[in-house]
Scaffold this active site. Structure first.
Site, PDB file in Angstrom:
ATOM      1  N   LYS A 131       1.198  -1.509   0.469  1.00 40.77           N
ATOM      2  CA  LYS A 131       0.042  -0.272   0.117  1.00 40.77           C
ATOM      3  C   LYS A 131       0.782   1.298  -0.055  1.00 40.77           C
ATOM      4  O   LYS A 131       1.453   0.613  -0.029  1.00 40.77           O
ATOM      5  CB  LYS A 131      -0.638   0.057   1.548  1.00 40.77           C
ATOM      6  CG  LYS A 131      -2.420   0.630   0.946  1.00 40.77           C
ATOM      7  CD  LYS A 131      -3.106   0.545   2.245  1.00 40.77           C
ATOM      8  CE  LYS A 131      -3.831   1.718   2.111  1.00 40.77           C
ATOM      9  NZ  LYS A 131      -5.342   1.779   3.871  1.00 40.77           N
TER      10      LYS A 131
ATOM     11  N   SER B 151      -9.782   1.624   2.826  1.00 42.86           N
ATOM     12  CA  SER B 151      -8.636   2.225   1.703  1.00 42.86           C
ATOM     13  C   SER B 151      -7.811   1.241   0.954  1.00 42.86           C
ATOM     14  O   SER B 151      -7.394   2.476  -0.088  1.00 42.86           O
ATOM     15  CB  SER B 151      -8.176   3.521   2.217  1.00 42.86           C
ATOM     16  OG  SER B 151      -6.932   2.951   3.930  1.00 42.86           O
TER      17      SER B 151
ATOM     18  N   SER C 231      -9.674  -0.882   6.322  1.00 41.59           N
ATOM     19  CA  SER C 231      -9.467  -0.402   5.227  1.00 41.59           C
ATOM     20  C   SER C 231      -8.901  -2.161   4.728  1.00 41.59           C
ATOM     21  O   SER C 231      -8.154  -1.645   3.528  1.00 41.59           O
ATOM     22  CB  SER C 231      -8.341   0.696   5.262  1.00 41.59           C
ATOM     23  OG  SER C 231      -8.920   1.769   5.744  1.00 41.59           O
TER      24      SER C 231
END
Length: 441
Positions: free
Chosen positions: A40, A115, A139
């Site tokens: 990420k 996310s 997330s």
């Protein structure tokens, strides 16, 4: 031994995988690892920018690896690329990034979830790939459910956060998204363990990958507000579990209804503190107009380079931390957090896991998201926020499909019992057939 997809194969999937193609065409890259992974965008790594989805960090290239990335590299992993995300993790649909919006592999008109949306898309599209995600309020679980993959969020403190660009320090956790339980068994032990650079990781017990789930508790409060397709898929999943000998019990967990307000007070309070450093002087985008007063100087950088949702959460958190509001909001939210932890522990006295749907609906279309108010978006997290607030490990698994879109269910177990979740993933994989996007190698 893992077989890498070729650059031509990846390119044939989608031109948006150009960065992965270029990486695989590097003559030195394939000599560096025996498996591939992505990370990420808020995890620092050598050789890549770390922007956390924010324009204010555009161009930042860390000279070091975050601990989970370092461990995977030392174990033979090849970091293929960084994955897109909501700015600093502020979002449920990955629509708040400063660098475009990842699209759902099952339907490009729908959200990947947030996310860690880019991480879930990579795990869904690329076979034998493991994606590092980060969860603060859901997330990892949310995008795993929307993209039809497995998402494991470990206990808070199990995986070092050193090298992670902070959102909420008391909530952030690094975890895994992948297609198979086998990958969880293989890579969770690699990234776990104490790290002197992250004190919150130092008191953890040894990771035990054994464990199973024989009894699950289903809270009544988690079955309210579901879409018909999610409710139907979840009921079928419960029947399948019962047919295979798992006991299902209905319980009440009334404190869950308070998780969303408590979470947004705590998370935004921590975020407003963490993001104060991006002021145009020391970190992030630099403001070169030095002939201004302090307020104008700071406001210019933060107004231009933070997105609307980042500004909203900074303002919410700053309001909660104002003089006189500490007891009214922050301390009360901490009390709610303890209440939720106690309620989970009470249920775990008689059950191995708490089981709920992961999200109340399947991945929404972007035109539907555009019509949502911020409060509606926040409320969509009501199933994923409670275990994150409690710091307990949880796992999202595909449990059904509605009009071709995956539906997820989420299991929560007591702290430090990730082995039980991996056991559940292994068991469920044998009973339920996972589907993956047709655009695959």
């Amino acid at each position: 031994m893992t077989t890498f997809p070729t650059a031509d194969q990846l390119r044939s999937i989608d031109e948006r995988h150009q960065v992965f193609c270029e990486r695989l065409e590097d003559p030195l890259a394939l000599d560096q690892g025996t498996f591939h992974f992505s990370a990420k965008d808020n995890l620092c790594s050598r050789g890549f920018q770390a922007r956390a989805g924010s324009r204010i960090l555009k161009g930042y290239r860390p000279p070091f690896d975050a601990t989970p990335i370092r461990k995977l590299r030392e174990s033979g992993g090849l970091l293929l690329g960084k994955t897109n995300m909501d700015e600093f993790g502020f979002g449920t649909f990955s629509t708040n990034s400063g660098f475009g919006v990842p699209r759902n592999p099952f339907d490009p008109e729908r959200s990947c979830g947030g996310s860690s949306g880019g991480a879930a898309a990579a795990a869904s599209l690329i076979p034998q790939h493991v994606a590092l995600g980060v969860s603060t309020g859901g997330s990892i679980s949310c995008p795993a459910a929307f993209c039809g993959v497995i998402g494991l969020t470990p206990t808070y403190g199990r995986v070092s956060r050193w090298g992670l660009i902070d959102y909420g320090n008391s909530l952030d956790k690094v975890g895994l998204l992948t297609r198979t339980a086998r990958d969880l068994e293989r890579y969770l032990p690699v990234i776990s363990g104490p790290d002197p650079k992250d004190p919150t990781s130092l008191t953890q017990p040894v990771l035990d990958m054994r464990g199973e789930v024989e009894t699950v508790a289903v809270p009544d409060e988690a079955l309210v507000g579901l879409s018909p397709e999610v409710a139907a898929s979840f009921r079928e999943a419960l029947k399948e579990l019962e047919r295979n000998g798992v006991k299902v019990r209905e319980v009440k967990m009334p404190s869950l209804r308070y998780a969303i307000p408590a979470y947004y007070i705590l998370a935004t309070s921590e975020a407003s503190t963490n993001l104060a450093r991006y002021c145009g002087m020391r970190f992030g985008a630099m403001n070169q107009e030095f002939d201004q007063g302090f307020n104008d100087f700071f406001a210019q950088t933060r107004s231009e380079d933070f997105g609307p949702e980042a500004k909203r959460r900074i303002l919410l958190g700053t309001f909660s931390r104002m003089v006189g509001f500490r007891n009214r909001y922050y301390m009360k939210a901490l009390q709610v957090r303890q209440l939720i932890i106690r309620e989970y522990r009470r249920v775990f006295d008689s059950c191995d896991a708490v089981l709920t749907p992961t999200m109340p609906f399947v991945a929404p279309r972007f035109d539907e998201i555009a019509r949502m108010r911020p409060l509606e978006m926040y409320q969509a997290d009501f199933l994923t926020v409670p275990p994150n607030l409690a710091g307990m490990p949880h796992l999202s698994l595909p449990c059904g499909y509605s009009h071709g879109m995956p539906v997820g269910m989420q299991a929560v177990t007591p702290q430090w019992t990730e082995g039980s979740l991996v056991g559940l993933a292994r068991f469920w994989e044998e009973e339920f057939h996972y589907r993956f996007p047709e655009v695959m190698v």
